[in-house]
Design a protein around this motif. Structure first.
Motif, short mmCIF file in Angstrom:
data_model
loop_
_atom_site.label_atom_id
_atom_site.label_comp_id
_atom_site.label_asym_id
_atom_site.label_seq_id
_atom_site.Cartn_x
_atom_site.Cartn_y
_atom_site.Cartn_z
N ILE A 1 -79.21 43.49 -11.32
CA ILE A 1 -78.64 42.36 -11.96
C ILE A 1 -77.42 41.99 -11.02
N MET A 2 -77.05 42.75 -10.04
CA MET A 2 -76.01 42.15 -9.08
C MET A 2 -76.55 41.13 -8.29
N GLY A 3 -78.21 41.07 -7.88
CA GLY A 3 -78.66 39.79 -7.35
C GLY A 3 -78.42 38.66 -7.90
N TYR A 4 -78.67 38.71 -9.10
CA TYR A 4 -78.81 37.50 -10.12
C TYR A 4 -77.37 36.94 -10.22
N TYR A 5 -76.17 37.90 -10.13
CA TYR A 5 -74.91 37.68 -10.48
C TYR A 5 -74.18 36.96 -9.09
N LEU A 6 -74.72 37.62 -8.07
CA LEU A 6 -74.24 37.01 -6.59
C LEU A 6 -74.88 35.49 -6.15
N SER A 7 -75.98 35.24 -6.90
CA SER A 7 -76.84 34.21 -6.71
C SER A 7 -76.25 32.99 -7.38
N GLU A 8 -75.67 33.50 -8.58
CA GLU A 8 -75.14 32.45 -9.65
C GLU A 8 -73.74 32.16 -9.41
N TYR A 9 -73.03 33.10 -9.16
CA TYR A 9 -71.49 32.98 -9.32
C TYR A 9 -70.87 33.12 -7.82
N GLY A 10 -69.68 32.35 -7.66
CA GLY A 10 -69.02 32.36 -6.42
C GLY A 10 -67.75 33.13 -6.65
N PHE A 11 -66.89 33.52 -5.40
CA PHE A 11 -65.69 34.12 -5.64
C PHE A 11 -64.87 33.23 -4.55
N ASN A 12 -63.56 33.33 -4.85
CA ASN A 12 -62.76 32.58 -4.02
C ASN A 12 -62.57 33.25 -2.72
N GLU A 13 -62.10 32.51 -1.74
CA GLU A 13 -61.88 33.15 -0.24
C GLU A 13 -61.07 34.33 -0.23
N LYS A 14 -60.06 34.56 -0.83
CA LYS A 14 -59.13 35.74 -1.00
C LYS A 14 -60.08 37.01 -1.39
#
Length: 351
Positions: free
Chosen positions: A202-215
């Motif tokens: 599930i994490m693989g899909y999540y990280l490919s789909e959603y981003g994070f701010n630089e901090k």
């Protein structure tokens, strides 16, 4: 080439090489004293590469759980699951045959029956364990796809938090004081839905789909570096304390490996997602990525052949022997896979 996801290809290539680093480092690892120079070098290399299998699982989740990519039940079973099953039985027989030839073991009418039964029982060549695990994830993929399609971002995050807690954090803390007295109470909740490699899937899909701010990303990168250091230093400390190699922190679901995997995935994604590579680089990376499954399957035969020829991790200074041997195995496995894939009908289905 237009449809390739370059950062996924690069991650797959790196993970394939990292598997070879681990298996080269693992040779003689259990026989050496944790206080020795050679053991510590092997521990260093092995610790650096522990993210490899989780990355493979995350890449599978990234593609199989994408709601925009149709994955029918028929296609899943007749293509993906069938291919893994075929590879499992083919290579299970090949490695058993290979082992008996090397060890001058018995080869009689019971060979095929015994090997078939051992594969059914999961008692085959050690690196083929990955195929059993990925088959389980493929089988539950239709259920996960329904969840992903209907889920909001925070629903997926809830799954990942619970998965991390019960699959990674608690089993890691259970080893250490004072958590070893408290954690069993929580582990006995037995939250099976999120246990095991599903959290990486599930994490693989999540990280490919959603981003994070630089901090947030910087925080994840720091945790990733700490994770590597904990693996190297912590594994050495536990082993010296035990008086023999202790691989507790090597397991792919430990917190130290978990955070390192997440950090590496994000870093490669961000670094290569919008980067232009020349045609030769793109072609080379995509071909190796395409062959990675076959390279994974065949590489341990290459490793043992080189060992029998006298080329192994302690042939000379392991600082140099481990990467040189891993590169050699990588190159030979690539050409071996390329040759196997030319076999009509069967070649591409078992690699």
């Amino acid at each position: 080439m237009k449809n390739r996801v370059i950062y996924a290809d690069i991650l797959r290539v790196f993970a394939t090489f990292a598997v070879m680093i681990i298996h080269v480092s693992a040779t003689n690892f259990e026989e050496l004293k944790p206080s020795s120079y050679e053991w510590n070098i092997l521990n260093f290399y092995d610790s650096l590469a522990r993210w490899c299998v989780p990355v493979f699982v995350m890449l599978s989740g990234m593609f199989f759980l994408n709601p925009n990519k149709p994955v029918s039940m028929k296609k899943l079973y007749t293509k993906s699951i069938f291919r893994v099953l075929l590879a499992l039985f083919f290579w299970g027989f090949i490695y058993e045959l290979y082992k008996r030839i090397l060890e001058h073991g018995p080869f009689d009418g019971n060979f095929f029956k015994e090997t078939f039964v051992s594969i059914l029982q999961g008692e085959t060549h050690y690196h083929l364990w990955f195929l059993y695990m990925i088959l389980g994830l493929y089988i539950v993929t239709p259920i996960f796809r329904i969840f992903i399609k209907a889920a909001r971002k925070k629903d997926i995050e809830y799954f990942l938090v619970i998965g991390f807690l019960f699959s990674s954090l608690l089993p890691t803390l259970e080893r250490f004081y004072p958590f070893k007295y408290m954690v069993p109470f929580l582990i006995n909740f037995d939250v099976n839905l999120v246990l095991g490699y599903a959290v990486y899937f599930i994490m693989g899909y999540y990280l490919s789909e959603y981003g994070f701010n630089e901090k947030v990303k910087k925080g994840i990168y720091i945790l990733g570096i700490l994770g590597v250091l904990i693996t190297i230093i912590g594994n050495s400390f536990l082993s010296i304390e035990k008086g023999s190699p202790d691989n507790f922190l090597f397991y792919y679901l430990r917190v130290n490996v978990f955070v390192t995997t997440i950090a590496l995935f994000l870093f490669i994604k961000d670094f290569f997602k919008n980067r232009d590579l020349n045609k030769i680089s793109l072609s080379t990376i995509s071909i190796i990525s395409k062959y990675s499954f076959g390279m994974y399957l065949v590489h341990d035969m290459v490793r043992t052949l080189l060992m029998n020829a006298g080329f192994y991790n302690l042939s000379f200074n392991p600082i140099f022997s481990v990467p040189i041997l891993a590169v050699s195995i990588f190159i030979i496995s690539f050409f071996a896979t390329s040759f196997i894939r030319k076999i009509p009908y069967l070649g591409e289905r078992i690699t």
